[in-house]
Each structure stands twice: as C-alpha cells, then as structure tokens.
Motif scaffolding. Structure first.
Motif, PDB file in Angstrom:
ATOM      1  N   ALA A   1       0.851  -1.213   0.022  1.00 31.47           N
ATOM      2  CA  ALA A   1       0.047   0.070   0.113  1.00 31.47           C
ATOM      3  C   ALA A   1       1.005   1.239   0.042  1.00 31.47           C
ATOM      4  CB  ALA A   1      -0.843   0.069   1.364  1.00 31.47           C
ATOM      5  N   ALA A   2       0.409   2.334  -0.504  1.00 33.75           N
ATOM      6  CA  ALA A   2       1.224   3.289  -0.814  1.00 33.75           C
ATOM      7  C   ALA A   2       0.878   4.343   0.430  1.00 33.75           C
ATOM      8  CB  ALA A   2       0.602   4.296  -1.992  1.00 33.75           C
ATOM      9  N   PRO A   3       2.067   5.242   1.207  1.00 28.41           N
ATOM     10  CA  PRO A   3       1.727   5.953   2.109  1.00 28.41           C
ATOM     11  C   PRO A   3       0.719   6.717   2.091  1.00 28.41           C
ATOM     12  CG  PRO A   3       3.539   6.526   0.852  1.00 28.41           C
ATOM     13  CD  PRO A   3       3.340   5.072   0.355  1.00 28.41           C
ATOM     14  N   ALA A   4       0.042   7.094   3.090  1.00 33.94           N
ATOM     15  CA  ALA A   4      -0.895   8.026   3.260  1.00 33.94           C
ATOM     16  C   ALA A   4      -0.449   9.503   2.828  1.00 33.94           C
ATOM     17  CB  ALA A   4      -1.900   7.840   4.551  1.00 33.94           C
ATOM     18  N   VAL A   5      -1.404  10.230   2.181  1.00 35.26           N
ATOM     19  CA  VAL A   5      -1.020  11.570   2.038  1.00 35.26           C
ATOM     20  C   VAL A   5      -2.010  12.418   2.354  1.00 35.26           C
ATOM     21  CG1 VAL A   5      -0.401  13.216   0.281  1.00 35.26           C
ATOM     22  CG2 VAL A   5       0.677  10.900  -0.083  1.00 35.26           C
ATOM     23  N   SER A   6      -1.755  13.687   3.143  1.00 36.75           N
ATOM     24  CA  SER A   6      -2.862  14.467   3.559  1.00 36.75           C
ATOM     25  C   SER A   6      -3.401  15.295   2.110  1.00 36.75           C
ATOM     26  CB  SER A   6      -2.192  15.259   4.441  1.00 36.75           C
ATOM     27  OG  SER A   6      -3.195  16.516   4.592  1.00 36.75           O
ATOM     28  N   VAL A   7      -4.705  15.451   2.270  1.00 38.32           N
ATOM     29  CA  VAL A   7      -5.448  16.215   1.029  1.00 38.32           C
ATOM     30  C   VAL A   7      -4.570  17.527   1.036  1.00 38.32           C
ATOM     31  CG1 VAL A   7      -7.627  17.311   0.174  1.00 38.32           C
ATOM     32  CG2 VAL A   7      -7.678  15.013   1.206  1.00 38.32           C
ATOM     33  N   THR A   8      -4.461  18.035   2.073  1.00 34.04           N
ATOM     34  CA  THR A   8      -3.803  19.418   1.858  1.00 34.04           C
ATOM     35  C   THR A   8      -2.431  19.476   1.406  1.00 34.04           C
ATOM     36  OG1 THR A   8      -2.917  19.333   4.187  1.00 34.04           O
ATOM     37  CG2 THR A   8      -5.422  20.224   4.038  1.00 34.04           C
ATOM     38  N   GLU A   9      -1.930  18.619   0.976  1.00 35.40           N
ATOM     39  CA  GLU A   9      -0.607  18.240   0.349  1.00 35.40           C
ATOM     40  C   GLU A   9      -0.753  18.327  -1.227  1.00 35.40           C
ATOM     41  OE1 GLU A   9       2.293  15.751   2.082  1.00 35.40           O
ATOM     42  OE2 GLU A   9       1.320  15.872   4.036  1.00 35.40           O
ATOM     43  N   LEU A  10      -1.926  18.072  -1.560  1.00 32.44           N
ATOM     44  CA  LEU A  10      -2.178  17.810  -3.000  1.00 32.44           C
ATOM     45  C   LEU A  10      -2.113  19.124  -3.555  1.00 32.44           C
ATOM     46  CD1 LEU A  10      -4.210  14.556  -2.647  1.00 32.44           C
ATOM     47  CD2 LEU A  10      -1.852  14.602  -3.268  1.00 32.44           C
ATOM     48  N   THR A  11      -1.595  19.740  -3.693  1.00 33.39           N
ATOM     49  CA  THR A  11      -1.418  21.400  -4.084  1.00 33.39           C
ATOM     50  C   THR A  11      -0.643  21.259  -5.591  1.00 33.39           C
ATOM     51  OG1 THR A  11       0.311  22.176  -3.038  1.00 33.39           O
ATOM     52  CG2 THR A  11      -1.557  22.401  -2.115  1.00 33.39           C
ATOM     53  N   TYR A  12      -0.951  22.408  -6.271  1.00 35.38           N
ATOM     54  CA  TYR A  12       0.013  22.709  -7.383  1.00 35.38           C
ATOM     55  C   TYR A  12       1.318  23.438  -6.712  1.00 35.38           C
ATOM     56  CZ  TYR A  12       1.537  23.381 -12.009  1.00 35.38           C
ATOM     57  OH  TYR A  12       2.214  23.278 -13.194  1.00 35.38           O
ATOM     58  N   SER A  13       2.278  23.473  -7.639  1.00 34.50           N
ATOM     59  CA  SER A  13       3.493  23.912  -7.195  1.00 34.50           C
ATOM     60  C   SER A  13       3.508  25.503  -6.722  1.00 34.50           C
ATOM     61  CB  SER A  13       4.706  23.858  -8.313  1.00 34.50           C
ATOM     62  OG  SER A  13       5.845  24.490  -7.820  1.00 34.50           O
ATOM     63  N   ARG A  14       3.805  25.801  -5.708  1.00 38.10           N
ATOM     64  CA  ARG A  14       3.911  27.263  -5.278  1.00 38.10           C
ATOM     65  C   ARG A  14       4.939  27.939  -5.902  1.00 38.10           C
ATOM     66  NH1 ARG A  14      -0.813  28.075  -2.942  1.00 38.10           N
ATOM     67  NH2 ARG A  14      -1.264  26.510  -4.368  1.00 38.10           N
ATOM     68  N   THR A  15       5.783  27.577  -6.841  1.00 32.62           N
ATOM     69  CA  THR A  15       6.762  28.334  -7.466  1.00 32.62           C
ATOM     70  C   THR A  15       6.355  28.345  -9.018  1.00 32.62           C
ATOM     71  OG1 THR A  15       8.141  26.299  -7.938  1.00 32.62           O
ATOM     72  CG2 THR A  15       8.651  27.386  -6.204  1.00 32.62           C
ATOM     73  N   GLY A  16       7.023  29.449  -9.643  1.00 31.99           N
ATOM     74  CA  GLY A  16       6.886  29.667 -10.903  1.00 31.99           C
ATOM     75  C   GLY A  16       5.993  30.864 -11.097  1.00 31.99           C
ATOM     76  N   THR A  17       6.042  31.797 -12.275  1.00 35.67           N
ATOM     77  CA  THR A  17       5.535  32.813 -12.589  1.00 35.67           C
ATOM     78  C   THR A  17       4.128  32.583 -13.124  1.00 35.67           C
ATOM     79  OG1 THR A  17       7.581  34.112 -12.861  1.00 35.67           O
ATOM     80  CG2 THR A  17       5.512  35.265 -13.532  1.00 35.67           C
ATOM     81  N   PRO A  18       3.003  32.718 -12.687  1.00 34.76           N
ATOM     82  CA  PRO A  18       1.762  32.501 -13.116  1.00 34.76           C
ATOM     83  C   PRO A  18       1.436  33.340 -14.558  1.00 34.76           C
ATOM     84  CG  PRO A  18       1.482  33.941 -11.280  1.00 34.76           C
ATOM     85  CD  PRO A  18       2.905  33.533 -11.368  1.00 34.76           C
ATOM     86  N   ASP A  19       0.736  32.728 -15.456  1.00 33.29           N
ATOM     87  CA  ASP A  19       0.267  33.232 -16.633  1.00 33.29           C
ATOM     88  C   ASP A  19      -0.556  34.269 -16.547  1.00 33.29           C
ATOM     89  OD1 ASP A  19       2.216  31.789 -18.537  1.00 33.29           O
ATOM     90  OD2 ASP A  19       1.261  30.214 -17.654  1.00 33.29           O
ATOM     91  N   ARG A  20      -1.627  34.029 -15.611  1.00 31.75           N
ATOM     92  CA  ARG A  20      -2.821  34.697 -15.181  1.00 31.75           C
ATOM     93  C   ARG A  20      -2.928  35.075 -13.730  1.00 31.75           C
ATOM     94  NH1 ARG A  20      -5.693  36.266 -20.346  1.00 31.75           N
ATOM     95  NH2 ARG A  20      -5.107  34.554 -21.842  1.00 31.75           N
ATOM     96  N   LYS A  21      -3.434  36.238 -13.358  1.00 31.83           N
ATOM     97  CA  LYS A  21      -3.391  36.493 -11.981  1.00 31.83           C
ATOM     98  C   LYS A  21      -4.646  37.206 -11.835  1.00 31.83           C
ATOM     99  CE  LYS A  21      -0.198  37.695  -9.052  1.00 31.83           C
ATOM    100  NZ  LYS A  21       1.077  38.182  -8.412  1.00 31.83           N
ATOM    101  N   PHE A  22      -5.439  36.473 -10.705  1.00 33.75           N
ATOM    102  CA  PHE A  22      -6.801  37.503 -10.579  1.00 33.75           C
ATOM    103  C   PHE A  22      -6.946  37.653  -8.857  1.00 33.75           C
ATOM    104  CE2 PHE A  22      -7.509  34.507 -14.312  1.00 33.75           C
ATOM    105  CZ  PHE A  22      -7.942  35.439 -15.102  1.00 33.75           C
ATOM    106  N   THR A  23      -7.548  38.630  -8.626  1.00 30.96           N
ATOM    107  CA  THR A  23      -8.148  38.916  -7.230  1.00 30.96           C
ATOM    108  C   THR A  23      -9.490  38.897  -7.038  1.00 30.96           C
ATOM    109  OG1 THR A  23      -6.088  39.957  -6.908  1.00 30.96           O
ATOM    110  CG2 THR A  23      -7.857  40.316  -5.236  1.00 30.96           C
ATOM    111  N   LEU A  24     -10.046  37.951  -6.455  1.00 34.11           N
ATOM    112  CA  LEU A  24     -11.421  38.142  -5.804  1.00 34.11           C
ATOM    113  C   LEU A  24     -11.598  38.389  -4.544  1.00 34.11           C
ATOM    114  CD1 LEU A  24     -12.469  34.547  -7.556  1.00 34.11           C
ATOM    115  CD2 LEU A  24     -12.784  37.013  -8.456  1.00 34.11           C
TER     116      LEU A  24
END
Length: 548
Positions: A144-167
C-alpha cells in the motif's frame, strides 16, 4: 350483541389497517435499500400479528356466545386500557426521540472516512483493511502507498503565473437592470462576479480575500479538474476563509470550455446571495475572432429571475453570417431552468465544458439545465431576428437581429420538443466504453426517509439508506476504471456533481446513450436509473455532491 361485536370479520380489518400503518411508518423511517434480512422482520410479522388477532377475537366471540357466559358491563376498562397504552407509547417515543435527537448531532469536526467503505468488488489495500476490517474479506493488495494528506495535494507554489486574478468577497447592495436593488454577497462588488478567462495550459493564480462575509468563503472551480487541495471545498480540502483572511489558489487549466466558480462554504446560501461567476478556458491556439461569444448565467435574485444582473429583455445587434456561441449556465439551486431559441437552427456544441461529437441541427427544441449544468449553443446569425428566451418569457432573454430591432416572439405558442442529451450527437472514440472491464463497480441508490439530522427531525435524503456521515465511502485506487450506477428512488431531483473528474454517461434508464455524453453535473430525476463511468482515477480523494 357482545358476540357479534367480537366477530373477526368486523374487528380484524380495523386492527389490521393499524398494524399495516405501523409497518409502513417503519419503512418510512428505514427504507430497505440495500436490503438486509432484518428488513423483512416487520413485513413477516404483519401476517403473524394478523393471524393472532383473528384467533384472539374468535376466542372472544366464542366465549361471549356461550349460554353460561356472564357479560359484565365495564365502560371504564377499554378507555383505561387505551390510555395506558398511549401513555406507555408516548413515554417510549419521547425517550427515543430525545435520544435520537442527541445522537444525530454532528461533532465540530467529522472524519470524512466515517462511512462504511465500499470497494466496488476491487482489490483492498492492506492499510485500508487495517482501518476498516469490513473490507478484510476482499482480496488484499500486496503493498500500500503511504497516506498523503489532502492539503498536500496542491500545485507547485513556484513559477510565475500566466494569469493572476484577485477576488474580494464582500457584501454590497447592487442594482438589477430594472432598477430593483438586491442585498448581495459579491466577488469584487458585482453580480455575477468578474468573468475569469484563461487559455488551456496556462498557470493560473487566484487570490481570494474575504472582506466581510461572516460565514466565510472559498472558491470552487465547478467542472474544472484541479489538484485536490485547490478545489475550494471548505472542511474537506481547506478551511473557510474568514473575514480579514486571504487564500491563494494555483492550478493549470488543462481543459477547455464553459465552467463557473462559486463559494463552497454554506454553498446554498452563498450562491443564492451572489458568490459566483463564469470561468471560460479558451483553446491553447486561441479562438476564432469572428465568433460572437455570449455568456448567459441565469439566477434568481430575491425571486426575480435574471440573466446575470439583467432582469429585462436585452437587445443586441449582430451582423448576418456571424458565428455565435451562447454559453448557458444555470446557477439556481434545485431549479431546472428552461431556455428556448427561435429564428434559426442551432446546435448544442458542448455539455458541461466538453465538446460534443457531430452535433446535429435543432429547431423548436427546448433546453433544460439542472443546477450547475452548462450548454454551449452555437449558430450562424441569419439576416432575420433570433431570440433566446429564458423560462419561456417574452420579457426576459436575449433578442438578436442585424440592427437590434424587431418583435419578440411568444415562446409559449411554440410546439417545443425537449432536448435529450442521451439521443444527441454521434459516438466518438473514447478511452473506454460499455464493454470495458471495470476495476470497481458501485451502485448508489438515492431515496428519502424520515429521521433526525444534526438535532432536527426532517425528511432526509439518503444514499444507500444512510445519511452523512454514515453514507458509504467509495474507495478506489489511482489509475482504476470505475463504473457507478445511480438510481433515484426518492421524490426530488438530484443534480450529481463529480469533483475532480468528468463522467462518461453510458445508459439512461437502461437504454444506451447513442452519442458521446461527458458530464460533471448529471441530473438524476425521480425514477431515473443512470450509469456512468469516470476515467482513470487520479491521485487524491474525490466526492460526489448533490447540489441541494
């Protein structure tokens, strides 16, 4: 007279009807779905009790009819006996109601794995069997694969976004086109919120700021498949963003089509109040600049139906020969919204953001969208007027003509044919079909029953006889092919929305779908049986919600 009054033919039908009513009341509380042998006890006891009642009254009739019988007149006996039974029943029911009410209250935090695991006939991982012994009878995976928290399943926090929005979520008093004012919850002070447009493959960053929404807010990208932790479901993938707080979402837009975004914290009230907007993902290579692109988000603002913020007829000038794409989005909760387009032949080019294969021309066809559903309607603008009516009204819709002038047709006089997505378009090449071998197969039976939920007695909506948090937990593994059959035995529509995946609809009421119908918001109406399958499962936990 006493003997005649005790005749079973006179008395038993009345008492049998009471027994039958009690049996029916039991099944109103506990529908036998899925059926267990214990569910047969009330039905089996009904004829047994009836037989005992017949014997009891036959004995009373015989006893009263004997010559030596002494009939004593005791007018107090029957009322006293009835009062005793009613008192005992009231005390028992009162104690049971109080206990059931307290036991139904939800804790402050609920384990999402509280329900009984259903493995769909597939392999059970070792760590799953350890946590849920009920699954230990199934085949075990070697590892069995090790358990992973849902909160860790994010996209990379690095890299310059192509689009930025503020709501920015804030309370505002806004004005509809008729002048009517509405106390709304808004994104950026407008209703609907600003349209978010992006291109396929772009890295998108959205910053959510909660200015003054006391209940908290999130942003869920309805129909857009994003990393699990970016999905915006409060209490599952993140905590709600409270007043004065902010949260940043990052994802790559991997699909193209018509989607929408909305808050998923107290989502019924939040969407009703206005926390939603459209989300359009254009193809990587761009769109045809000749196309007139129109987004129509229908919504009830305090019982006033509108397209966006317009609760009146809108007129638009469109030159003949112009390709038109009208993106219809139904945002209303538990409402099947209708749309009618007259003046030209048209096609339903896409459902829920996915293009259809070889859509045919339609005329005098009424479109009906469930909560959260989307249709893309396309046509070539003729040299005569075209009218898109909402709710079969002359006073609400979009009137298009070369000069914006003309008479609005009366949609109520037209002979409409309902649009049936199960019988539209032609088959396309898909990675799987009805003949595929499935790794997991589930059945989801939707029903109603009386009961307590979170301390309140009400009509409950059940999945396989249970309510949250005891509803079955469908357990799958990454890369598996999954088929689910949904049966609606209840009294209301259930728009089933699948987070993180799209589903290919296979059958509708047992009949194969003739075209290729992908959906993320499927309307399962009372009495309907539908089969769908999702593609290869990606990593993370997913869930199905009825948007009610």
């Amino acid at each position: 007279m006493r003997a005649l009054a005790a005749d079973p033919g006179l008395v038993v039908p009345f008492q049998a009807s009471a027994l039958a009513a009690l049996t029916a009341f039991y099944f109103a509380w506990t529908p036998p779905v899925p059926f267990r042998w214990t569910d047969g006890i009330p039905s089996a006891s009904l004829p047994a009790c009836g037989h005992r009642t017949v014997g009891r009254h036959s004995d009373r009739k015989d006893a009263a009819g004997r010559p030596e019988a002494v009939v004593r007149y005791r007018p107090w006996k029957a009322p006293l006996f009835s009062l005793s039974i009613m008192t005992l029943a009231a005390l028992t029911a009162g104690g049971w109601f109080s206990l059931a009410m307290q036991m139904s209250r939800l804790p402050a935090r609920v384990d999402m794995a509280s329900g009984t695991p259903d493995y769909g006939g597939g392999v059970v991982a070792v760590h799953e069997a350890a946590h849920h012994p009920a699954g230990s009878h199934a085949n075990m995976a070697a590892s069995a694969a090790p358990a992973v928290s849902v909160t860790e399943l994010t996209y990379s926090r690095t890299g310059t976004p192509d689009r930025k929005f503020t709501l920015t979520a804030e309370k505002r008093t806004v004005r509809l086109s008729s002048g009517k004012t509405v106390d709304a919850w808004t994104y950026n002070g407008q209703i609907p919120g600003p349209e978010l447009r992006m291109k396929e493959g772009e890295l998108v960053e959205v910053t959510l700021i909660n200015k003054d929404i006391d209940a908290g807010v999130t942003v869920h990208w309805h129909g857009l498949d994003v990393p699990n932790a970016e999905d915006g479901v409060a209490g599952v993938t993140q905590d709600a963003v409270m007043p004065g707080e902010m949260y940043t979402y990052r994802f790559v837009a991997k699909q193209t089509g018509t989607f929408w975004y909305h808050s998923h914290q107290t989502s019924k009230e939040a969407v009703e109040k206005g926390l939603f907007g459209s989300l359009i993902v254009e193809p990587r290579e761009g769109t045809d600049p000749r196309v007139k692109d129109i987004t129509v988000m229908t919504h009830n603002w305090d019982d006033t139906l509108a397209a966006g913020s317009s609760d009146q007829l809108e007129r638009m000038s469109i030159p003949p020969g112009t390709p038109v794409r009208s993106r219809l989005v139904n945002t209303d909760d538990w409402v099947r919204q209708t749309y009618g387009l007259t003046g030209t032949a048209f096609q339903v080019a896409a459902i829920d953001g996915t293009e259809l294969h070889e859509p045919g021309d339609l005329k005098n066809t009424q479109l009906e969208l469930t909560t959260g559903g989307r249709y893309d309607v396309t046509f070539i603008m003729p040299d005569s007027p075209v009218y898109l009516g909402i709710g079969s009204k002359k006073s609400l819709g979009l009137f298009m003509s070369p000069d914006g002038k003309g008479d609005v047709p009366d949609l109520k006089t037209a002979a409409w044919t309902p649009f049936d997505p199960a019988r539209y378009g032609s088959p396309a090449q898909t990675p799987f079909n009805r003949e595929s071998r499935f790794d997991r197969q589930f059945t989801m039976v939707l029903d109603n029953r009386l009961g307590f939920f979170n301390g309140e007695f009400q009509m409950l909506y059940t999945i396989n006889g249970a309510v949250f948090p005891n509803t079955p937990m469908f357990v799958v593994r990454q890369g598996e092919l999954v088929k689910t059959t949904i049966v609606n035995r209840g009294a209301v529509d259930h728009p089933m929305h699948l987070h993180g995946h799209h589903m290919l609809v296979l059958t509708h009421n047992g009949e194969p779908v003739t075209g290729t119908w992908w959906s993320d918001t499927l309307d399962v109406r009372p009495g309907i049986r539908m089969k769908w399958r999702s593609g290869r499962i990606t990593r993370g936990s997913g869930w199905i919600t009825a948007i009610t």
